[in-house]
Design a protein around this motif. Structure first.
Motif, short mmCIF file in Angstrom:
data_model
loop_
_atom_site.label_atom_id
_atom_site.label_comp_id
_atom_site.label_asym_id
_atom_site.label_seq_id
_atom_site.Cartn_x
_atom_site.Cartn_y
_atom_site.Cartn_z
N TYR A 140 -76.62 -56.48 54.41
CA TYR A 140 -77.21 -55.99 53.17
C TYR A 140 -78.45 -56.81 52.83
O TYR A 140 -78.56 -58.00 53.16
CB TYR A 140 -76.22 -56.12 52.01
CG TYR A 140 -75.00 -55.22 52.10
CD1 TYR A 140 -75.12 -53.85 52.11
CD2 TYR A 140 -73.73 -55.77 52.16
CE1 TYR A 140 -74.01 -53.03 52.18
CE2 TYR A 140 -72.60 -54.96 52.23
CZ TYR A 140 -72.76 -53.59 52.24
OH TYR A 140 -71.66 -52.78 52.32
N VAL A 163 -79.43 -52.97 46.31
CA VAL A 163 -78.79 -53.21 47.61
C VAL A 163 -79.39 -52.26 48.63
O VAL A 163 -79.50 -51.05 48.37
CB VAL A 163 -77.26 -53.00 47.53
CG1 VAL A 163 -76.61 -53.33 48.86
CG2 VAL A 163 -76.67 -53.84 46.42
N LEU A 189 -70.44 -49.41 46.02
CA LEU A 189 -71.54 -48.96 46.86
C LEU A 189 -71.11 -47.71 47.64
O LEU A 189 -70.02 -47.67 48.21
CB LEU A 189 -71.94 -50.05 47.86
CG LEU A 189 -72.54 -51.33 47.28
CD1 LEU A 189 -72.87 -52.29 48.41
CD2 LEU A 189 -73.78 -51.01 46.48
N LEU A 192 -74.16 -46.10 52.98
CA LEU A 192 -75.59 -46.35 53.06
C LEU A 192 -76.07 -46.11 54.48
O LEU A 192 -75.53 -46.69 55.44
CB LEU A 192 -75.92 -47.78 52.63
CG LEU A 192 -75.61 -48.17 51.17
CD1 LEU A 192 -75.95 -49.63 50.93
CD2 LEU A 192 -76.38 -47.28 50.21
N HIS A 198 -79.77 -48.71 47.18
CA HIS A 198 -78.95 -48.29 46.04
C HIS A 198 -79.12 -49.31 44.92
O HIS A 198 -79.07 -50.52 45.16
CB HIS A 198 -77.46 -48.21 46.44
CG HIS A 198 -76.56 -47.87 45.30
ND1 HIS A 198 -76.42 -46.60 44.80
CD2 HIS A 198 -75.74 -48.66 44.55
CE1 HIS A 198 -75.57 -46.60 43.80
NE2 HIS A 198 -75.14 -47.84 43.62
N SER A 219 -70.24 -59.46 48.23
CA SER A 219 -69.54 -58.29 48.74
C SER A 219 -68.12 -58.69 49.08
O SER A 219 -67.85 -59.82 49.50
CB SER A 219 -70.25 -57.74 49.98
OG SER A 219 -70.30 -58.72 51.01
#
Length: 467
Positions: A140, A163, A189, A192, A198, A219
């Protein structure tokens, strides 16, 4: 025949004895060995000179320990590096489950208890399934942004968490946690794709004065039962200062110093702004201070003499002893009053000193002052407002005005003693912060006592006190 044989053997022995060198072994032809002497420093624990094995270990012990110490330290550090991260992912529930599984395996094996073995097997399967949930890596790019890192009580503090997926493959849905003081905000989240970004917005309540630590963003990977929990930190923590609420004091009409240039004293000086009298010229005086009209009239050189002025130096003594306040609201009002007076002095570029029972605060800039006032914590201490007044008199002997900001539990006799501890010639004002009571003004000797129940009325009360 037997006699001849015996004689032959005796003759051979005689020849061998005559041919052997001195000290040699008879019949060997080799010289005799010299007796062996023990080496210096060698201990002989048994008869005959044999060395005891225990003595060798005892003598070589320090050398062995010194040689093995680096290896032991490296092994210990390696064990910590390996076991530390492993132990950090196990939750308290997971530790309890693992201990129960080990105990059940032992009981089932030793006692032949089949139910214990079945329970141990089920627990082992749960741990193995939990391991599958926390495996894997995430890539990330996380950015934590606070719109403002310094706000006043009641203002809105807004931030955002952005993110992005920095890997070349899609990432599965996950959760992000953002610690905000003692609370934790959770962001979910979505899936992705590579390069996708995001963003989530959040707001932080600021009802109370405080320093709130925001972050770090982390996370989280965990199994449904939270047996194992793996956290990865992506940002650094950020401090959010919730400053005390203050009110502006408009110009010198706020009234805590009448003379913008300072208050005159009884000490005379040859150069200042407060004119006092004329005197005869003395060699060494500055000729710029010669009063030529008087010199022409008296036929003598006359120079101006001045009174020394005390430059405007404001001292604020804020009592943080909670025993002198009836409620937390009164204490917060006192902090706001002291902050408002201090900010006005900084705006007018006056010398400023702010002191509490815990020591002086930084007054170089308004930000430094409010930052330190945000960290103030009220405590029940032995030092009273009178002790604080004495400390202020010692720390700021050249002050022109001293403010005592106290609570309603400070008695008039204590205020009188506090004012008496300040050197003569310094104007003293006391502000009593109350929640239940009327605003008033009183005089105790040379001390002006102001009672305040609302921060919005501070400018008006100070203007009346200066009248």
């Amino acid at each position: 025949m037997a006699t001849s044989t015996t004689e032959t053997r005796s003759r051979r022995a005689d020849r061998a004895a005559r041919s052997a060198p001195p000290g040699g072994e008879p019949g060997s032809g080799r010289p005799a060995r010299a007796p062996r002497t023990p080496r210096a420093g060698r201990r002989r624990d048994r008869p005959g000179g044999a060395l005891h094995p225990g003595s060798l270990v005892a003598e070589s012990g320090p050398f062995l320990r010194a040689a093995l110490a680096p290896a032991v330290q490296r092994a210990t550090a390696a064990g910590r590096r390996v076991l530390g991260p492993v132990a950090s992912v196990v939750s308290p529930l997971g530790r309890l489950l693992i201990a129960a599984v080990v105990l059940l395996w032992i009981l089932g094996t030793v006692l032949g208890w089949s139910e214990a073995l079945v329970a141990a097997l089920m627990g082992t399967l749960l741990v193995l399934l939990a391991i599958g949930f926390i495996l894997g890596r995430s890539s990330y790019g996380v950015d934590l942004d606070l719109t403002r890192t310094r706000v006043a009580v009641g203002d809105r503090a807004v931030g955002s968490v952005s993110v992005s997926n920095t890997s070349d493959k899609a990432l599965l849905p996950a959760s992000l946690e953002l610690p905000v003081g003692a609370a934790t905000a959770i962001f979910h989240l979505p899936r992705l794709t590579p390069g996708q970004v995001h963003e989530d917005l959040f707001s932080i309540p600021t009802q109370r004065r405080a320093v709130i630590v925001v972050g770090p963003v982390r996370s989280v990977r965990a199994d449904p039962l939270s047996i194992l929990r793996r956290e990865v930190l992506w940002t650094e923590p950020t401090d959010l200062f919730v400053h005390p609420r203050t009110t502006p004091l408009i110009g010198s009409a706020a009234g805590f110093i009448k003379d913008l240039e300072g208050l005159p004293t009884k000490e005379l000086s040859s150069a200042d702004v407060s004119f006092h009298a004329l005197r005869d010229y003395v060699p060494g005086d500055d000729r710029r201070h010669i009063h030529w009209k008087t010199t022409a009239r008296t036929n003598k050189l006359m120079v101006r003499q001045f009174e020394e002025t005390r430059r405007s130096h404001l001292a604020v003594a804020l009592s943080t002893n909670t025993n002198e306040y009836a409620s937390e609201t009164e204490f917060e009002l006192a902090v706001s009053v002291a902050g408002s007076i201090g900010l006005q002095a900084i705006r007018e570029q006056r010398n400023l000193s702010v002191l509490t029972q815990d020591g002086p605060l930084r007054t170089e800039t308004g930000r430094n002052l409010l930052d330190d006032m945000t960290r103030i914590e009220g405590r029940a201490v032995r030092a009273t407002a009178l002790d604080l007044a004495r400390t202020t008199a010692d720390a700021v002997p050249n002050a022109s005005v001293v403010f005592f900001v106290v609570g309603p539990e400070v008695t008039p006799s204590q205020l009188r003693s506090a004012a008496a501890s300040i050197p003569p010639g310094i104007r003293c004002l006391a502000i009593r912060c109350v929640t239940d009571g009327q605003q008033s003004r009183a005089t105790i000797g040379d001390l002006t006592v102001l009672t305040l129940n609302s921060l919005d009325d501070l400018a008006l009360v100070l203007r009346k006190a200066a009248a």
